[in-house]
Design a protein around this motif. Structure first.
Motif, PDB file in Angstrom:
ATOM      1  N   SER A 208      47.079  42.003  37.618  1.00 35.79           N
ATOM      2  CA  SER A 208      46.733  42.403  38.980  1.00 35.79           C
ATOM      3  C   SER A 208      47.244  43.806  39.286  1.00 35.79           C
ATOM      4  N   THR A 209      48.359  44.198  38.652  1.00 36.55           N
ATOM      5  CA  THR A 209      48.871  45.555  38.859  1.00 36.55           C
ATOM      6  C   THR A 209      47.896  46.585  38.307  1.00 36.55           C
ATOM      7  N   LEU A 210      47.323  46.298  37.148  1.00 36.18           N
ATOM      8  CA  LEU A 210      46.390  47.233  36.530  1.00 36.18           C
ATOM      9  C   LEU A 210      45.010  47.204  37.195  1.00 36.18           C
ATOM     10  N   PHE A 211      44.472  46.000  37.381  1.00 34.98           N
ATOM     11  CA  PHE A 211      43.067  45.882  37.772  1.00 34.98           C
ATOM     12  C   PHE A 211      42.866  45.506  39.240  1.00 34.98           C
ATOM     13  N   GLY A 212      43.957  45.151  39.939  1.00 38.44           N
ATOM     14  CA  GLY A 212      43.838  44.755  41.335  1.00 38.44           C
ATOM     15  C   GLY A 212      43.575  43.273  41.490  1.00 38.44           C
ATOM     16  N   SER A 225      44.304  44.078  46.774  1.00 39.89           N
ATOM     17  CA  SER A 225      45.021  45.175  46.127  1.00 39.89           C
ATOM     18  C   SER A 225      44.064  45.901  45.188  1.00 39.89           C
ATOM     19  N   LYS A 226      44.053  47.223  45.249  1.00 43.57           N
ATOM     20  CA  LYS A 226      43.119  48.005  44.430  1.00 43.57           C
ATOM     21  C   LYS A 226      43.481  47.981  42.956  1.00 43.57           C
ATOM     22  N   GLY A 227      44.776  48.032  42.640  1.00 44.04           N
ATOM     23  CA  GLY A 227      45.191  48.147  41.248  1.00 44.04           C
ATOM     24  C   GLY A 227      45.313  49.610  40.839  1.00 44.04           C
ATOM     25  N   LEU A 228      46.040  49.846  39.767  1.00 47.37           N
ATOM     26  CA  LEU A 228      46.341  51.218  39.357  1.00 47.37           C
ATOM     27  C   LEU A 228      45.122  51.945  38.804  1.00 47.37           C
ATOM     28  N   PHE A 229      44.209  51.243  38.158  1.00 44.05           N
ATOM     29  CA  PHE A 229      42.991  51.905  37.677  1.00 44.05           C
ATOM     30  C   PHE A 229      42.229  52.518  38.851  1.00 44.05           C
ATOM     31  N   ALA A 230      42.096  51.765  39.930  1.00 40.59           N
ATOM     32  CA  ALA A 230      41.377  52.279  41.097  1.00 40.59           C
ATOM     33  C   ALA A 230      42.161  53.395  41.782  1.00 40.59           C
ATOM     34  N   GLU A 231      43.494  53.270  41.821  1.00 43.37           N
ATOM     35  CA  GLU A 231      44.310  54.321  42.425  1.00 43.37           C
ATOM     36  C   GLU A 231      44.203  55.631  41.646  1.00 43.37           C
ATOM     37  N   ALA A 232      44.028  55.523  40.337  1.00 44.85           N
ATOM     38  CA  ALA A 232      43.938  56.718  39.484  1.00 44.85           C
ATOM     39  C   ALA A 232      42.515  57.254  39.384  1.00 44.85           C
ATOM     40  N   HIS A 233      41.576  56.711  40.155  1.00 45.85           N
ATOM     41  CA  HIS A 233      40.164  57.111  40.063  1.00 45.85           C
ATOM     42  C   HIS A 233      40.022  58.638  40.179  1.00 45.85           C
ATOM     43  N   GLY A 234      39.351  59.211  39.204  1.00 50.72           N
ATOM     44  CA  GLY A 234      39.162  60.657  39.167  1.00 50.72           C
ATOM     45  C   GLY A 234      40.296  61.401  38.485  1.00 50.72           C
ATOM     46  N   GLY A 235      41.440  60.715  38.277  1.00 47.50           N
ATOM     47  CA  GLY A 235      42.608  61.369  37.706  1.00 47.50           C
ATOM     48  C   GLY A 235      43.016  60.792  36.367  1.00 47.50           C
ATOM     49  N   VAL A 262      36.498  47.727  35.969  1.00 46.16           N
ATOM     50  CA  VAL A 262      37.606  46.772  35.981  1.00 46.16           C
ATOM     51  C   VAL A 262      37.218  45.618  36.894  1.00 46.16           C
ATOM     52  N   LEU A 263      37.701  44.442  36.549  1.00 45.99           N
ATOM     53  CA  LEU A 263      37.421  43.251  37.348  1.00 45.99           C
ATOM     54  C   LEU A 263      38.716  42.786  37.983  1.00 45.99           C
ATOM     55  N   PRO A 264      38.897  42.999  39.299  1.00 43.94           N
ATOM     56  CA  PRO A 264      40.116  42.523  39.966  1.00 43.94           C
ATOM     57  C   PRO A 264      40.249  41.012  39.852  1.00 43.94           C
ATOM     58  N   VAL A 265      41.483  40.540  39.808  1.00 42.47           N
ATOM     59  CA  VAL A 265      41.749  39.105  39.728  1.00 42.47           C
ATOM     60  C   VAL A 265      41.156  38.429  40.972  1.00 42.47           C
ATOM     61  N   PRO A 270      32.679  43.591  39.207  1.00 46.08           N
ATOM     62  CA  PRO A 270      33.569  44.645  38.712  1.00 46.08           C
ATOM     63  C   PRO A 270      33.531  45.879  39.608  1.00 46.08           C
ATOM     64  N   VAL A 271      34.541  46.713  39.451  1.00 41.24           N
ATOM     65  CA  VAL A 271      34.656  47.962  40.202  1.00 41.24           C
ATOM     66  C   VAL A 271      34.547  49.126  39.221  1.00 41.24           C
TER      67      VAL A 271
END
Length: 451
Positions: A208-212, A225-235, A262-265, A270-271
């Motif tokens: 859940s931390t990675l994918f939300g 929760s967005k997850g770190l992949f979504a938080e890093a979007h574009g970066g 990514v597929l959040p829990v 997917p996102v």
């Protein structure tokens, strides 16, 4: 510089001496005038007599020293003491004065002390420039060893692409600093840089931390929760200690890197994400692949370009440079501290040690040494931990067994190393400091294998 003394004849003699070697001199006969001049002019060097009117007590000069250093911490104050004041002058050095000497002063000794103060100010000015650059950009990589420069060059060339990068190297070798360097030199530099240590989070929470996750997906999931992949979007997403990732999560990470989704829990859709992946590990991933502890397909996916970071012991010449840098940055942790130099004996200790903890160990060692030095102008071996002192070359029987020529060569090598470190590796400045031509310095560096 500011010359503070109530003896007019002595001030006149010192003024002529100092102007003759290029100083711009301001004079003050008492504390009141000294305060005015110090406030009105960009004074960076002070020659301060402790016995000042109207009190005519050493405490008056000591109080003025404190005012000067509080108002301008980078100023260098040389204390002039009379008979019976040496112990007080020494205590003032421990409280921030650069140096002291007693009257009557030998002119050559006076100029030597002021010359060292000037050199220290120039070095500290350069260090502040580097620190300001480091604060503004987190991609600062310090070092000149060939193995380090090779890794830095490879990281810089890989940074401009979107190819996944795998950073390998021992713990403490600077993998996160390299990851920030890659991000800062990429087209994503103005986008988020997100980090995660895969070994610092329980496997139950890592997905859940990675994918939300969606609200209600599991006990405690009270909100989306967005997850770190979504938080890093574009970066850039930096996954440290990737070798600690569980096998079931390795499958999901592989899918995310291949599809860009990514597929959040708890989610049904997917996102889409756009992320540059930089991974790091101190573990030998090929061995983990062979032992079926790490997926081979994920390994090759992450290892678009592998950048192997050298251990500190494999970076000849960088230890002293980095030690001085860590001393400079540690000043903020120790109130009213000054940046000390490294004594030749300390340099020998640092260069003889194998640094199993790499940069992390060196940084903590310099923080400890700064505290234990008690404000002295130099870090001595007794300020280092017992492990470093135990590895130091012996100075007794071994030195006694050396020939005169060997002793001279050892001393010359130590002075070259120290000058290069104090001048941040600038060979022209180091040559000037040592009284050599630039070519003469290069010849001696080649003779002793210094880079």
């Amino acid at each position: 510089m500011l010359l503070v003394d109530d003896d007019a004849a002595l001030r006149s003699a010192w003024r002529r001496l100092l102007k003759g070697v290029g100083f711009e001199v301001l004079e003050a006969p008492d504390a009141a005038v000294a305060r005015q001049l110090f406030k009105a002019h960009p004074v960076h060097l002070v020659l301060l007599d402790l016995m000042l009117p109207p009190e005519q007590t050493p405490e008056a000069g000591a109080a003025l020293l404190g005012e000067f250093l509080s108002a301008r911490p980078d100023a260098k104050v040389v204390v002039v003491s009379g008979t019976g004041e040496a112990s007080l002058a020494l205590s003032l050095v421990q409280r921030g004065a650069y140096d002291f000497f007693s009257k009557p002063a030998d002119p050559e000794h006076l100029l030597a002390v002021l010359g060292r103060a000037q050199a220290r100010m120039a070095l500290e000015s350069r260090v502040r420039e580097l620190e300001q650059s480091l604060a503004a950009r987190e991609d600062q990589l310090l070092g000149q060893a060939p193995s380090f420069l090779e890794a830095k060059q490879l990281a810089a060339r890989a940074a401009v692409t979107d190819i996944p990068i795998l950073l390998t190297g021992a713990s403490g070798s600077g993998k996160e600093v390299f990851a920030r360097f890659v991000h800062a030199h990429s087209r994503r530099a103005d986008k988020p840089f997100v980090t995660l240590n895969c070994g610092a989070i329980s496997p139950q929470l890592l997905e859940s931390t990675l994918f939300g996750h969606k609200k209600g997906a599991f006990t405690g999931a009270t909100a989306d929760s967005k997850g770190l992949f979504a938080e890093a979007h574009g970066g850039t997403l930096f996954l440290d200690e990737i070798g600690d990732l569980q096998l079931d999560l390795q499958v999901k990470l592989l899918r995310a890197t291949e599809s860009g989704e990514v597929l959040p829990v708890g989610a049904s859709r997917p996102v889409q994400v756009d992320v540059r992946l930089v991974s790091a590990t101190h573990q030998p991933l090929p061995e983990q692949v062979a032992n079926k502890h790490f997926r081979e397909d994920l390994y090759w996916r992450l290892r678009g370009i592998e950048v192997a970071l050298p251990r500190l012991a494999e970076r000849p010449g960088d230890v002293v440079l980095l030690a001085q840098h860590f001393l400079n940055t540690a000043r903020s942790l120790v109130p009213h501290s000054v940046t000390p130099a490294l004594s030749p004996a300390t340099v020998r200790c640092l260069e003889s040690y194998d640094w199993p903890g790499n940069l992390r160990e060196l940084r903590h060692e310099m923080q400890r040494a700064l505290v234990l030095s008690g404000g002295r102008g130099e870090i001595q071996p007794e300020d280092l931990s017992p492990a470093l002192r135990a590895k130091a070359p012996t100075e007794g029987t071994d030195r006694a067994a050396l020939t005169l020529e060997e002793k001279i060569e050892r001393l010359e090598r130590e002075e070259l190393t120290r000058a290069l470190a104090e001048c941040e590796g600038n060979r022209s400045h180091a040559a000037e400091k040592l009284g050599l031509s630039r070519q003469g310095l290069l010849n001696k560096m080649a003779r002793y294998g210094l880079r």
